[in-house]
Design a protein around this motif. Structure first.
Motif, PDB file in Angstrom:
ATOM      1  N   GLN A 282       0.848  -1.202   0.000  1.00 21.79           N
ATOM      2  CA  GLN A 282       0.000   0.000   0.000  1.00 21.79           C
ATOM      3  C   GLN A 282       0.882   1.249   0.000  1.00 21.79           C
ATOM      4  OE1 GLN A 282      -2.569  -0.445   3.428  1.00 21.79           O
ATOM      5  NE2 GLN A 282      -4.077  -1.638   2.277  1.00 21.79           N
TER       6      GLN A 282
ATOM      7  N   GLU B 230      -3.070   7.418  -1.432  1.00 17.64           N
ATOM      8  CA  GLU B 230      -2.642   6.587  -0.296  1.00 17.64           C
ATOM      9  C   GLU B 230      -3.477   5.308  -0.199  1.00 17.64           C
ATOM     10  OE1 GLU B 230      -1.811   8.472   3.524  1.00 17.64           O
ATOM     11  OE2 GLU B 230      -1.894  10.421   2.513  1.00 17.64           O
ATOM     12  N   GLN B 231      -2.825   4.267   0.332  1.00 13.29           N
ATOM     13  CA  GLN B 231      -3.426   2.942   0.566  1.00 13.29           C
ATOM     14  C   GLN B 231      -3.699   2.167  -0.729  1.00 13.29           C
ATOM     15  OE1 GLN B 231      -3.385   2.087   3.786  1.00 13.29           O
ATOM     16  NE2 GLN B 231      -2.719   4.192   4.172  1.00 13.29           N
TER      17      GLN B 231
ATOM     18  N   SER C  51       2.469   4.644   0.705  1.00 13.49           N
ATOM     19  CA  SER C  51       2.521   5.503   1.891  1.00 13.49           C
ATOM     20  C   SER C  51       2.328   6.961   1.483  1.00 13.49           C
ATOM     21  CB  SER C  51       3.865   5.340   2.589  1.00 13.49           C
ATOM     22  OG  SER C  51       4.911   5.820   1.754  1.00 13.49           O
TER      23      SER C  51
END
Length: 659
Positions: free
Chosen positions: A111, A257-258, A113
């Motif tokens: 994932q 993100e993710q 950052s």
């Protein structure tokens, strides 16, 4: 008459050879060996530094969250030029199997950052390009812009659609590899491949065949994959083929993100009639070539015409002066000596020691070294010895030539010093200054720029280890050779002045306008020979284009040398005619002032042609490198003008006797 015909014939033949050699296919020297691959043989692509024409700050490929190869990241063997240019060539996980078309899965990242997202967005908006290499060929990408097909090397990190705040990462690549089937009779090819040169041995009864890579094209796109589903695959597992550009029903991979990004690629091998020696033609024959040729040819014709007029007028003027004086009898000469005017009045001061004589000797010595390096490099490049396939070879060759031409620099500087002073005393300090003057300036500027690059964590920063290598080359090769040249200069006969110098200097008449205006104006004619070529050179350096017209560059260099010599001689004669005997520095800067126009043109290029360049860091880097180039041009052109003027003044005053 016969000699002049031979001379004209020689120059005509020389220019013909230069132009014809440019039209021929270049031959390749070590650094670009031919590799032949068998069907199914694995070839791994390599990746160079990420580059952008907006920032001019290169960064490592693996500074972004890309798939990494099995094992450790290995750097390819690099030469000095590659390191100084900021190239960092690493291995990559992109595997190709010769003549096997496939669409494969590479990896899925963790994932993303916050820092990785920020970095990816920044690199995308700064228009960074990924530079991939297969069998020493850069990946080429084609794009349509306003209906015109444009080719680029590399592909973007990502893209930002207009009227959108989102950024998308390029995570699917479609490669097209052009191959030429090679058949060799009576040879056996053993162990050819990406990592080294093959061994070719004689064999009477064997016939081998293989494939040469003659083209490498890429079409990038962004695809949204189901990360959960894709992580179940192993590296190099087959996946469904995807067309690039994408169909409308396939959404792109957003950078946020993710998110987990899946990387895939597909390979298509296409047979081609292109032969291996001609595979670089596609990179060198880019759009705008016709404009380039006609512009340079037009410039050459204009400069030849202007230089010819100046030269003819000058020869007639000086020859008339000398002939008129020599035709007088002794009484008339004596009477004329009392009524002397112009350059004949400064006979007792023309060879008086100039101000800052040591600095002049040092600059002339460095100018000889730089000019020699430029001439030899361009001659070798014009005849095909420095192929673009050999990355960094041009810069490496220039550095090596500069080091070994230190002997000529020391000799020229010390012999001029001995001529001016009449003694060899102080030759060691002159030699040391010649060895340290220009390299010292470059070292100071590069160090300042390097701190900026270190602060930006760019691969363009020179590593500490390379600093020690450069210093070692400087002090272990260049300095000793310069001192050797200086010693040889003390052993050579000093140039004897044809007239004596008076003890009391003659007063220089007041002038209506300062002489430096004429000196500055004189630099415009040499600049006229250079500015068109300068545009293409700057474009190749800062816009990532290949520069390949070294044949024309050699002709432009010869023109530049001729015009610098003529301009300096004419200006020196004009100063002597108005009884200004302080001609030494004026002769140097008459042709050396072209560097001022080169630097101003560089600033103009920054403002109007590099509008995409963003940030003060990029501008400082550009101006720093431009300043180094301008100083080198000043020393080179100034030396050409000064030495020509020196021998002209020596000839002029040795041709007529004035008591």
């Amino acid at each position: 008459m016969a000699l002049s015909k031979i001379s004209r014939g020689f120059w005509a033949a020389f220019i013909y050879v230069v132009l014809v050699s440019h039209a021929c296919n270049g031959f390749y020297l070590p650094g670009s060996y031919m590799h032949t691959y068998s069907k199914g043989q694995e070839i791994f692509a390599k990746v160079n530094s990420l580059t952008s024409i907006e920032t001019e700050l290169p960064f490592s490929y693996y500074s972004l969250p890309y798939c990494q190869p099995h094992g450790e990241i290995k750097k390819s063997a690099e030469n000095l030029g590659e390191l100084l240019m900021g190239d960092q060539i690493d291995n990559s996980p992109y595997r190709f199997r010769m003549n096997v078309n496939e669409s494969v899965y590479l990896c899925t990242t963790n994932q993303l950052s916050e820092n990785e997202v920020k970095l990816l967005k920044q690199r995308t908006r700064d228009l960074y390009q990924v530079n991939m290499i297969l069998d020493n060929l850069p990946a080429m990408r084609f794009a349509n812009q306003n209906g015109v097909k444009i080719q680029w090397t590399g592909f973007p990190v990502g893209y930002s659609p207009p009227n959108s705040n989102d950024d998308y990462i390029i995570n699917h690549l479609k490669f097209k590899v052009l191959v030429h089937e090679y058949e060799g009779t009576g040879v056996e090819i053993i162990g050819t491949g990406e990592e080294g040169m093959g061994v070719i041995s004689e064999s009477d009864k064997k016939k081998t065949s293989g494939y040469e890579i003659v083209g490498f094209e890429v079409s990038p796109c962004s695809v949204k994959y189901d990360a959960e589903k894709m992580t179940k695959l192993h590296r190099y597992d087959n996946v469904t083929s995807i067309g690039c550009p994408l169909e409308l029903d396939k959404p792109p991979q957003i950078i946020r993100e993710q998110e987990r990004v899946t990387f895939t690629y597909e390979v298509e091998f296409v047979k081609s009639d292109i032969r291996w020696p001609s595979r670089w033609d596609a990179y060198l024959k880019m759009e705008g070539a016709r404009v380039h040729w006609f512009s340079i040819l037009n410039s050459l014709m204009v400069i030849f015409f202007l230089a010819g007029i100046v030269f003819v007028i000058f020869l007639r003027t000086v020859r008339r002066d000398l002939t008129r004086y020599e035709e007088l009898d002794k009484e008339a000469q004596a009477q004329m000596n009392e009524e002397l005017s112009g350059w004949k009045l400064v006979v007792g001061d023309v060879f008086r020691e100039p101000n800052f004589a040591k600095l002049l000797c040092v600059m002339v010595g460095d100018g000889v070294q730089i000019t020699g390096m430029a001439v030899v490099t361009i001659v070798f490049a014009a005849f095909g010895f420095m192929s673009p396939a050999s990355r960094g070879m041009l810069l490496t060759g220039m550095i090596i030539l500069y080091l070994f031409l230190g002997t000529g620099a020391g000799y020229a500087g010390v012999r001029l010093w001995r001529t001016i002073k009449g003694t060899s005393e102080g030759w060691r300090s002159v030699s040391w200054l010649v060895a340290c003057f220009f390299p010292g300036i470059v070292f100071v500027i590069l160090t300042a720029l390097n701190f900026i690059l270190w602060g930006s964590k760019s691969t363009g920063a020179i590593p500490i280890s390379l600093y020690f290598i450069l210093l070692s080359l400087w002090f272990c090769i260049s300095v000793p050779l310069t001192l050797l040249g200086g010693y040889l200069g003390t052993r050579a006969e000093p140039i004897q002045y044809p007239v004596r110098t008076n003890q009391i200097p003659r007063e220089i008449p007041a002038r209506k306008y300062p002489s430096w205006l004429l000196v500055l104006g004189a630099g415009t004619l040499p600049f006229g020979t250079l500015f068109i070529e300068l545009f293409f050179i700057l474009s190749s350096i800062w816009l990532g284009r290949f520069y390949y017209v070294f044949g024309f560059l050699l002709v432009v260099l010869l023109l530049l040398v001729t015009v610098c010599a003529e301009v300096s001689v004419v200006l020196t004669y004009m100063h002597l005619c108005v009884e200004d005997w302080q001609w030494w520095w004026k002769a140097f800067y008459a042709s050396g002032s072209v560097s001022l126009y080169v630097f101003l043109y560089s600033i103009n290029y920054l403002v109007f042609d590099l509008q995409s360049l963003s940030g003060p860091v990029s501008a400082i880097l550009y101006l720093g490198y431009s300043l180094i180039m301008a100083i080198a041009i000043m020393l080179s052109t100034g030396t050409i003008g000064f030495l020509t003027s020196f021998y002209f003044v020596h000839y002029l005053f040795s041709s007529v006797k004035i008591d």
